[in-house]
Design a protein around this motif. Structure first.
Motif, PDB file in Angstrom:
ATOM      1  N   LYS A   1    -119.661 -61.425 -44.745  1.00  0.00           N
ATOM      2  CA  LYS A   1    -119.443 -61.831 -43.740  1.00  0.00           C
ATOM      3  C   LYS A   1    -118.246 -61.159 -42.973  1.00  0.00           C
ATOM      4  O   LYS A   1    -118.841 -61.693 -41.610  1.00  0.00           O
ATOM      5  CB  LYS A   1    -119.603 -63.320 -44.079  1.00  0.00           C
ATOM      6  CG  LYS A   1    -120.992 -63.239 -45.216  1.00  0.00           C
ATOM      7  CD  LYS A   1    -120.572 -64.760 -45.758  1.00  0.00           C
ATOM      8  CE  LYS A   1    -122.034 -65.524 -46.480  1.00  0.00           C
ATOM      9  NZ  LYS A   1    -122.434 -64.535 -47.174  1.00  0.00           N
ATOM     10  N   PHE A   2    -117.443 -60.728 -42.899  1.00  0.00           N
ATOM     11  CA  PHE A   2    -116.447 -61.160 -41.828  1.00  0.00           C
ATOM     12  C   PHE A   2    -115.713 -59.450 -42.245  1.00  0.00           C
ATOM     13  O   PHE A   2    -115.821 -59.057 -43.292  1.00  0.00           O
ATOM     14  CB  PHE A   2    -115.168 -61.841 -42.003  1.00  0.00           C
ATOM     15  CG  PHE A   2    -115.687 -62.594 -42.322  1.00  0.00           C
ATOM     16  CD1 PHE A   2    -115.888 -64.228 -41.439  1.00  0.00           C
ATOM     17  CD2 PHE A   2    -115.740 -63.687 -43.768  1.00  0.00           C
ATOM     18  CE1 PHE A   2    -116.217 -65.438 -41.317  1.00  0.00           C
ATOM     19  CE2 PHE A   2    -116.396 -64.716 -43.920  1.00  0.00           C
ATOM     20  CZ  PHE A   2    -116.224 -66.424 -42.624  1.00  0.00           C
ATOM     21  N   ALA A   3    -115.215 -58.870 -40.877  1.00  0.00           N
ATOM     22  CA  ALA A   3    -113.838 -57.355 -41.224  1.00  0.00           C
ATOM     23  C   ALA A   3    -113.289 -57.660 -40.906  1.00  0.00           C
ATOM     24  O   ALA A   3    -112.289 -58.545 -39.750  1.00  0.00           O
ATOM     25  CB  ALA A   3    -114.789 -56.726 -40.932  1.00  0.00           C
ATOM     26  N   MET A   4    -112.047 -57.563 -41.616  1.00  0.00           N
ATOM     27  CA  MET A   4    -110.473 -57.225 -41.037  1.00  0.00           C
ATOM     28  C   MET A   4    -109.671 -56.123 -40.463  1.00  0.00           C
ATOM     29  O   MET A   4    -110.000 -55.416 -41.513  1.00  0.00           O
ATOM     30  CB  MET A   4    -109.733 -58.426 -41.970  1.00  0.00           C
ATOM     31  CG  MET A   4    -109.227 -57.840 -43.335  1.00  0.00           C
ATOM     32  SD  MET A   4    -108.561 -59.606 -44.082  1.00  0.00           S
ATOM     33  CE  MET A   4    -107.077 -58.810 -43.935  1.00  0.00           C
ATOM     34  N   LEU A   5    -108.211 -56.024 -40.076  1.00  0.00           N
ATOM     35  CA  LEU A   5    -107.706 -55.116 -39.356  1.00  0.00           C
ATOM     36  C   LEU A   5    -106.431 -55.362 -39.168  1.00  0.00           C
ATOM     37  O   LEU A   5    -106.091 -56.500 -39.310  1.00  0.00           O
ATOM     38  CB  LEU A   5    -108.814 -53.866 -39.424  1.00  0.00           C
ATOM     39  CG  LEU A   5    -108.566 -54.035 -36.953  1.00  0.00           C
ATOM     40  CD1 LEU A   5    -108.052 -53.782 -37.055  1.00  0.00           C
ATOM     41  CD2 LEU A   5    -110.580 -53.430 -37.324  1.00  0.00           C
ATOM     42  N   ASP A   6    -105.482 -54.221 -39.261  1.00  0.00           N
ATOM     43  CA  ASP A   6    -104.356 -54.573 -38.348  1.00  0.00           C
ATOM     44  C   ASP A   6    -104.371 -53.032 -37.702  1.00  0.00           C
ATOM     45  O   ASP A   6    -104.344 -52.197 -38.069  1.00  0.00           O
ATOM     46  CB  ASP A   6    -103.238 -54.378 -38.832  1.00  0.00           C
ATOM     47  CG  ASP A   6    -102.714 -53.612 -40.269  1.00  0.00           C
ATOM     48  OD1 ASP A   6    -102.500 -52.307 -39.498  1.00  0.00           O
ATOM     49  OD2 ASP A   6    -102.738 -53.626 -41.163  1.00  0.00           O
ATOM     50  N   THR A   7    -103.879 -53.534 -36.738  1.00  0.00           N
ATOM     51  CA  THR A   7    -103.165 -51.364 -35.353  1.00  0.00           C
ATOM     52  C   THR A   7    -102.014 -52.386 -34.896  1.00  0.00           C
ATOM     53  O   THR A   7    -101.314 -53.497 -34.297  1.00  0.00           O
ATOM     54  CB  THR A   7    -104.728 -51.728 -34.688  1.00  0.00           C
ATOM     55  OG1 THR A   7    -104.362 -50.686 -34.370  1.00  0.00           O
ATOM     56  CG2 THR A   7    -104.954 -53.012 -33.753  1.00  0.00           C
ATOM     57  N   LEU A   8    -101.380 -51.430 -34.570  1.00  0.00           N
ATOM     58  CA  LEU A   8     -99.900 -50.864 -33.134  1.00  0.00           C
ATOM     59  C   LEU A   8    -100.395 -51.312 -32.004  1.00  0.00           C
ATOM     60  O   LEU A   8    -101.297 -51.132 -31.811  1.00  0.00           O
ATOM     61  CB  LEU A   8     -99.063 -50.191 -34.261  1.00  0.00           C
ATOM     62  CG  LEU A   8     -98.632 -50.197 -36.144  1.00  0.00           C
ATOM     63  CD1 LEU A   8     -98.156 -48.962 -36.102  1.00  0.00           C
ATOM     64  CD2 LEU A   8     -98.276 -51.161 -36.060  1.00  0.00           C
TER      65      LEU A   8
END
Length: 136
Positions: free
Chosen positions: A94-101
């Motif tokens: 139901k959700f997506a998550m990430l990290d980016t610089l």
């Protein structure tokens, strides 16, 4: 008093990670992190673009999305992300998550509905890391 010793090996780090995982599995209702990988290759087998992540309960956890410089601006990254999100939804995410610089892909993800939830400032010294989420 306890006597601690140094161990900077990958094997030791993996052992500690596994010990935490064993504890966590005893308390979570979800027991599988399923890998999700997509790639685009040339006719000769050269990697041109790739996506790696995993699904975990309600979440698509995005680790990496990369497109060769020669293909950037041609919607390849967009297509990879849409395909990964579609697969994740089919698995119940139901959700997506990430990290980016700060020098990477924040505008790319924002244009596709991701929102910054938290910013880690001074990372690793003068930059920052953005943690982003999207409802699928």
């Amino acid at each position: 008093m306890a006597q601690f010793t140094f161990d900077n090996s990958d094997a030791f780090a993996e052992t500690v990670k596994n010990r935490i995982a064993v504890f966590n599995w005893q308390h979570w209702e979800v027991s599988e992190r399923l890998p999700l990988g997509l790639k685009l290759e040339s006719q000769t087998g050269e990697l041109l673009a790739g996506f790696s992540g995993r699904t975990f309960g309600n979440w698509l956890m995005i680790d990496n999305l990369w497109v060769d410089e020669s293909l950037r601006g041609q919607q390849i990254g967009h297509q990879l992300l849409v395909e990964a999100e579609t697969i994740a939804r089919s698995k119940g995410c139901k959700f997506a998550m990430l990290d980016t610089l700060n020098f990477q892909a924040r505008p790319f993800y924002e244009a596709r509905g991701y929102e910054v939830q938290w910013t880690q400032a001074a990372y690793p010294k003068t930059g920052c890391k953005y943690f982003m989420v999207k409802a699928l």
